[in-house]
Design a protein around this motif. Structure first.
Motif, PDB file in Angstrom:
ATOM      1  N   ALA A   1      19.345 -70.241  39.472  1.00  0.00           N
ATOM      2  CA  ALA A   1      19.986 -69.340  40.448  1.00  0.00           C
ATOM      3  C   ALA A   1      21.505 -69.425  40.330  1.00  0.00           C
ATOM      4  O   ALA A   1      22.208 -68.409  40.421  1.00  0.00           O
ATOM      5  N   ASP A   2      22.020 -70.632  40.102  1.00  0.00           N
ATOM      6  CA  ASP A   2      23.472 -70.802  39.912  1.00  0.00           C
ATOM      7  C   ASP A   2      23.958 -69.974  38.721  1.00  0.00           C
ATOM      8  O   ASP A   2      25.016 -69.340  38.789  1.00  0.00           O
ATOM      9  N   MET A   3      23.201 -69.992  37.612  1.00  0.00           N
ATOM     10  CA  MET A   3      23.648 -69.261  36.410  1.00  0.00           C
ATOM     11  C   MET A   3      23.657 -67.753  36.674  1.00  0.00           C
ATOM     12  O   MET A   3      24.559 -67.048  36.224  1.00  0.00           O
ATOM     13  N   ASP A   4      22.668 -67.273  37.446  1.00  0.00           N
ATOM     14  CA  ASP A   4      22.695 -65.850  37.831  1.00  0.00           C
ATOM     15  C   ASP A   4      23.946 -65.561  38.672  1.00  0.00           C
ATOM     16  O   ASP A   4      24.610 -64.538  38.485  1.00  0.00           O
TER      17      ASP A   4
ATOM     18  N   GLU B   1      19.249 -72.390  28.800  1.00  0.00           N
ATOM     19  CA  GLU B   1      19.847 -73.619  28.255  1.00  0.00           C
ATOM     20  C   GLU B   1      20.905 -74.182  29.221  1.00  0.00           C
ATOM     21  O   GLU B   1      20.925 -75.390  29.504  1.00  0.00           O
ATOM     22  N   LEU B   2      21.765 -73.296  29.734  1.00  0.00           N
ATOM     23  CA  LEU B   2      22.826 -73.758  30.649  1.00  0.00           C
ATOM     24  C   LEU B   2      22.226 -74.348  31.919  1.00  0.00           C
ATOM     25  O   LEU B   2      22.700 -75.371  32.433  1.00  0.00           O
ATOM     26  N   ALA B   3      21.157 -73.715  32.417  1.00  0.00           N
ATOM     27  CA  ALA B   3      20.521 -74.214  33.644  1.00  0.00           C
ATOM     28  C   ALA B   3      19.946 -75.604  33.393  1.00  0.00           C
ATOM     29  O   ALA B   3      20.089 -76.507  34.231  1.00  0.00           O
ATOM     30  N   THR B   4      19.318 -75.789  32.238  1.00  0.00           N
ATOM     31  CA  THR B   4      18.769 -77.116  31.932  1.00  0.00           C
ATOM     32  C   THR B   4      19.882 -78.154  31.833  1.00  0.00           C
ATOM     33  O   THR B   4      19.760 -79.267  32.360  1.00  0.00           O
ATOM     34  N   LEU B   5      20.969 -77.787  31.172  1.00  0.00           N
ATOM     35  CA  LEU B   5      22.100 -78.721  31.066  1.00  0.00           C
ATOM     36  C   LEU B   5      22.624 -79.090  32.459  1.00  0.00           C
ATOM     37  O   LEU B   5      22.929 -80.254  32.740  1.00  0.00           O
ATOM     38  N   GLU B   6      22.697 -78.091  33.346  1.00  0.00           N
ATOM     39  CA  GLU B   6      23.188 -78.347  34.709  1.00  0.00           C
ATOM     40  C   GLU B   6      22.261 -79.329  35.426  1.00  0.00           C
ATOM     41  O   GLU B   6      22.723 -80.252  36.104  1.00  0.00           O
ATOM     42  N   SER B   7      20.950 -79.149  35.245  1.00  0.00           N
ATOM     43  CA  SER B   7      19.989 -80.045  35.896  1.00  0.00           C
ATOM     44  C   SER B   7      20.065 -81.458  35.317  1.00  0.00           C
ATOM     45  O   SER B   7      20.006 -82.443  36.058  1.00  0.00           O
ATOM     46  N   LEU B   8      20.203 -81.553  33.995  1.00  0.00           N
ATOM     47  CA  LEU B   8      20.272 -82.881  33.371  1.00  0.00           C
ATOM     48  C   LEU B   8      21.512 -83.639  33.824  1.00  0.00           C
ATOM     49  O   LEU B   8      21.494 -84.854  34.001  1.00  0.00           O
ATOM     50  N   ASP B   9      22.585 -82.908  34.041  1.00  0.00           N
ATOM     51  CA  ASP B   9      23.877 -83.532  34.356  1.00  0.00           C
ATOM     52  C   ASP B   9      24.007 -83.863  35.841  1.00  0.00           C
ATOM     53  O   ASP B   9      24.534 -84.907  36.224  1.00  0.00           O
ATOM     54  N   SER B  10      23.514 -82.944  36.695  1.00  0.00           N
ATOM     55  CA  SER B  10      23.807 -83.087  38.127  1.00  0.00           C
ATOM     56  C   SER B  10      22.578 -83.415  38.966  1.00  0.00           C
ATOM     57  O   SER B  10      22.709 -83.765  40.136  1.00  0.00           O
TER      58      SER B  10
ATOM     59  N   CYS C   1      29.246 -63.318  39.530  1.00  0.00           N
ATOM     60  CA  CYS C   1      30.613 -63.531  40.022  1.00  0.00           C
ATOM     61  C   CYS C   1      31.639 -63.054  38.978  1.00  0.00           C
ATOM     62  O   CYS C   1      32.638 -62.412  39.328  1.00  0.00           O
ATOM     63  N   PHE C   2      31.377 -63.326  37.683  1.00  0.00           N
ATOM     64  CA  PHE C   2      32.273 -62.801  36.636  1.00  0.00           C
ATOM     65  C   PHE C   2      32.250 -61.270  36.641  1.00  0.00           C
ATOM     66  O   PHE C   2      33.289 -60.622  36.501  1.00  0.00           O
ATOM     67  N   GLU C   3      31.063 -60.692  36.821  1.00  0.00           N
ATOM     68  CA  GLU C   3      30.947 -59.222  36.881  1.00  0.00           C
ATOM     69  C   GLU C   3      31.725 -58.668  38.078  1.00  0.00           C
ATOM     70  O   GLU C   3      32.420 -57.655  37.979  1.00  0.00           O
ATOM     71  N   TYR C   4      31.566 -59.331  39.229  1.00  0.00           N
ATOM     72  CA  TYR C   4      32.230 -58.875  40.457  1.00  0.00           C
ATOM     73  C   TYR C   4      33.754 -58.868  40.273  1.00  0.00           C
ATOM     74  O   TYR C   4      34.435 -57.893  40.614  1.00  0.00           O
ATOM     75  N   TYR C   5      34.281 -59.955  39.702  1.00  0.00           N
ATOM     76  CA  TYR C   5      35.739 -59.990  39.520  1.00  0.00           C
ATOM     77  C   TYR C   5      36.199 -59.078  38.376  1.00  0.00           C
ATOM     78  O   TYR C   5      37.378 -58.697  38.334  1.00  0.00           O
TER      79      TYR C   5
ATOM     80  N   LYS D   1      27.317 -63.526  28.093  1.00  0.00           N
ATOM     81  CA  LYS D   1      27.002 -64.762  27.333  1.00  0.00           C
ATOM     82  C   LYS D   1      26.312 -65.783  28.223  1.00  0.00           C
ATOM     83  O   LYS D   1      25.425 -66.520  27.775  1.00  0.00           O
ATOM     84  N   VAL D   2      26.756 -65.863  29.494  1.00  0.00           N
ATOM     85  CA  VAL D   2      26.132 -66.814  30.422  1.00  0.00           C
ATOM     86  C   VAL D   2      24.656 -66.438  30.584  1.00  0.00           C
ATOM     87  O   VAL D   2      23.774 -67.302  30.543  1.00  0.00           O
ATOM     88  N   LEU D   3      24.377 -65.144  30.735  1.00  0.00           N
ATOM     89  CA  LEU D   3      22.984 -64.708  30.909  1.00  0.00           C
ATOM     90  C   LEU D   3      22.175 -64.947  29.632  1.00  0.00           C
ATOM     91  O   LEU D   3      21.023 -65.354  29.680  1.00  0.00           O
ATOM     92  N   GLU D   4      22.824 -64.716  28.480  1.00  0.00           N
ATOM     93  CA  GLU D   4      22.159 -64.950  27.200  1.00  0.00           C
ATOM     94  C   GLU D   4      21.722 -66.414  27.074  1.00  0.00           C
ATOM     95  O   GLU D   4      20.655 -66.720  26.572  1.00  0.00           O
ATOM     96  N   ARG D   5      22.584 -67.319  27.564  1.00  0.00           N
ATOM     97  CA  ARG D   5      22.303 -68.762  27.435  1.00  0.00           C
ATOM     98  C   ARG D   5      21.774 -69.351  28.743  1.00  0.00           C
ATOM     99  O   ARG D   5      21.807 -70.574  28.931  1.00  0.00           O
ATOM    100  N   LYS D   6      21.315 -68.475  29.647  1.00  0.00           N
ATOM    101  CA  LYS D   6      20.978 -68.918  31.008  1.00  0.00           C
ATOM    102  C   LYS D   6      20.032 -70.128  31.060  1.00  0.00           C
ATOM    103  O   LYS D   6      20.322 -71.116  31.744  1.00  0.00           O
TER     104      LYS D   6
END
Ligand SMILES: NC(=O)C1=CN([C@@H]2O[C@H](COP(=O)(O)OP(=O)(O)OC[C@H]3O[C@@H](n4cnc5c(N)ncnc54)[C@H](O)[C@@H]3O)[C@@H](O)[C@H]2O)C=CC1
Ligand code: BAL
Ligand code: NA
Length: 503
Positions: A109-112, A91-100, A117-121, A84-89
């Motif tokens: 790169a953070d979203m990747d 949009e999520l990246a843009t939200l991260e940039s707007l916020d931080s 990290c979820f896959e690894y665990y 789901k994170v990759l599906e919304r990558k």
């Protein structure tokens, strides 16, 4: 200015698998650090909400749909979250940039990294099934023993704003892999993507209460986790003063904590490097990436005197070439500082350094072409001595201080001249020298001929005032497990310690 078509979702607290308005109904404005404008708001939890979330987490552990899952079953949820994170990558990246204020390249790169990290665990959760019960051979016929690895319980995860969703993931993914029930409290300065993680968990059907996400002010929404009798552990990344408060509160209940508290990391550059520009770029990346808001930033450049002048000349050329702009603009390499408070703090560090007699070789001010937003030029400070604040204290901004050395002994002394111990870097082509420094550096992370590359397979954490315990790798999972020994007496004979009254 770069425009974004991404809307800011309006969310509530994520508790027990659903969105819930905070008991006190308060909200906190979201500020975009590149425009200084309010772009939305987040719910502000209080201790009443913490109590509700802790209860939901306890119930999740008691229910079979979470408390009795195998690692393989939990891995399915983790993989679904990653997808789901990759599906919304984007949009999520843009939200991260707007916020931080992160550059869009770094947010993407953070979203990747979040998904990986979820896959690894997920892999580690699956592997846990075969390690859940480990027989221990005592070479005794009368006992059968084994060791169980169980979820530790309800865990409080308190995270910072510099890599909002990624730092949350470093804790959420292993906590869920271990089978714990978690309460995540992201930073009030950048919580948007962590709330979206709640929506993702809801969509993938993560059992209610397994992960709860409470946004709000630290002393109001996070402090109650440290002192809560039904929270079994706190994992924290942030500042030393807050880490100290968390540890003090947790100590009253003998609650385990892991603390990742940042640093003032050195990068030592020797004159035997093959390629000056390659070393210069690592020095730059080590201190200016993410606008220097990195706990492991190598913010003290310790350079061999014989190449110092040439190195600094090249460093200046590279620094002047960094594109500073709205983080959503293409090729932006330096965005704003996260908030007005952090911005003022960074500028104060620079003016204090000047007042203490250091030289601002480059930068130190707001870039002329940006009239709004919390922007600071990449800054290089020389004529630094070891008693200055700029040498000793973490700036958490794009500010590099420079000192020179003549001998290897002097270099190691300068490198370790810090109360922190998170990371250390050395640039040299002499393999034996690199080995000597690897041993001599007082820190948890060593970079050789680079600075900052981070891999989720490797332990992350420090010593001294940088804290203790490790995120990432198998160490990042172990800390969410209770190690339980089971000893069974299997002999038919009496124990025969006391004299039996029937004899
Ligand atoms: N190690 C790292 O990666 C980080 C280090 N820092 C350092 O901290 C400085 C200040 O940044 P802040 O955002 O103020 O960091 P902070 O340490 O106050 O915030 C980190 C988290 O702790 C929470 N918190 C605040 N007070 C708390 C309390 N009494 N009990 C429990 N949790 C609490 C916050 O809400 C946030 O979620 C930065 O300038 C930087 O030097 C900041 C962020 C990350
Ligand atoms: N690479 C980043 C981790 C941190 O700043 O906490
Ligand atoms: Na923000």
């Amino acid at each position: 200015m770069a425009m974004s078509n991404v809307g800011i979702p309006s969310r509530q607290l994520y508790i027990d698998g659903e969105w819930r308005e905070p008991v006190k109904k308060n909200r906190i404005p979201i500020i975009n650090p590149s425009t200084e404008e309010i772009i939305g708001d987040i719910p502000a939890a209080t201790s009443e909400d913490v109590d509700i979330a802790v209860e939901a987490a306890r119930k999740a552990l008691a229910r079979d749909d979470w408390g009795s899952t195998t690692g393989a079953q939990r891995a399915k949820y983790l993989r679904a979250i990653a997808a789901k994170v990759l599906e919304r990558k984007s949009e999520l990246a843009t939200l991260e940039s707007l916020d931080s204020g992160k550059t869009s390249f770094e947010s993407a790169a953070d979203m990747d990294d979040v998904a990986a990290c979820f896959e690894y665990y997920a892999d580690l959760a699956e592997a846990l099934d075969s390690k859940r019960k480990t027989p221990v051979n005592l070479h005794l016929d009368s006992f059968k023993t084994y060791v169980l690895r169980e979820p530790l319980g309800v865990v409080g995860l308190i995270t910072p704003w510099n890599y909002p969703l990624l730092m949350a993931t470093w804790k959420v993914a292993p906590a869920l892999a271990a089978g714990c029930a978690a309460i995540l409290k992201p930073s009030e300065l950048a919580s948007i993507t962590c709330l979206e993680l709640g929506e993702i968990c809801r969509e993938v059907g993560l059992p209610p209460g397994a992960l709860n996400i409470l946004t709000g002010w630290g002393p109001v929404a996070a402090a109650p986790l440290s002192s809560h009798p039904h929270v079994d552990k706190i994992s924290f990344t942030g500042s030393v003063p807050t880490g100290t408060k968390i540890m003090t509160a947790a100590a009253q209940l003998v609650k385990p904590v892991t603390l990742e508290l940042g640093g003032k990391s050195p990068i030592v550059v020797f004159d035997d490097i093959d390629n000056l520009d390659i070393a210069v770029e690592w020095a730059l990346f080590g201190c200016f990436s993410n606008a220097g808001q990195v706990c492991s930033a190598t913010s003290r450049l310790i350079i061999q005197e014989s190449i110092a002048s040439e190195f600094l000349d090249r460093l200046l050329l590279w620094t002047k070439n960094i594109k500073i702009s709205d983080p959503l603009e293409e090729d932006c390499k330096l965005g704003p500082i996260v908030s007005s408070g952090q911005y003022e703090k960074v500028l104060k560090f620079i003016s204090n350094a000047k007042n203490e007699g250091a030289t601002i070789l480059y930068g130190g001010e707001r870039p002329e072409h940006l009239k709004k937003g919390y922007y600071v030029q990449p800054t290089i400070i020389t004529d630094v001595n070891t008693s200055m604040e700029i040498w000793k204290e973490e700036v958490f901004g794009p500010v590099l201080c420079v000192k020179t050395f003549k001998t290897e002994e002097e270099a190691i002394e300068l490198a370790n001249d810090t109360k922190y111990g998170l990371a250390s870097a050395i640039m040299s082509k002499d393999v034996e020298r690199c080995e000597r420094f690897t041993k001599a550096f007082h820190s948890g992370i060593i970079w050789i001929n680079c600075s900052q590359p981070t891999f989720h397979q490797l332990p992350w954490g420090g010593k001294k005032r940088s804290g203790f315990g490790r995120d990432l790798g198998e160490w990042g999972l172990e800390k969410y497990l209770n190690i339980k020994q089971v000893t069974e007496y299997t002999s038919d004979d009496a124990w025969a310690f006391y004299k039996s009254p029937s004899n």
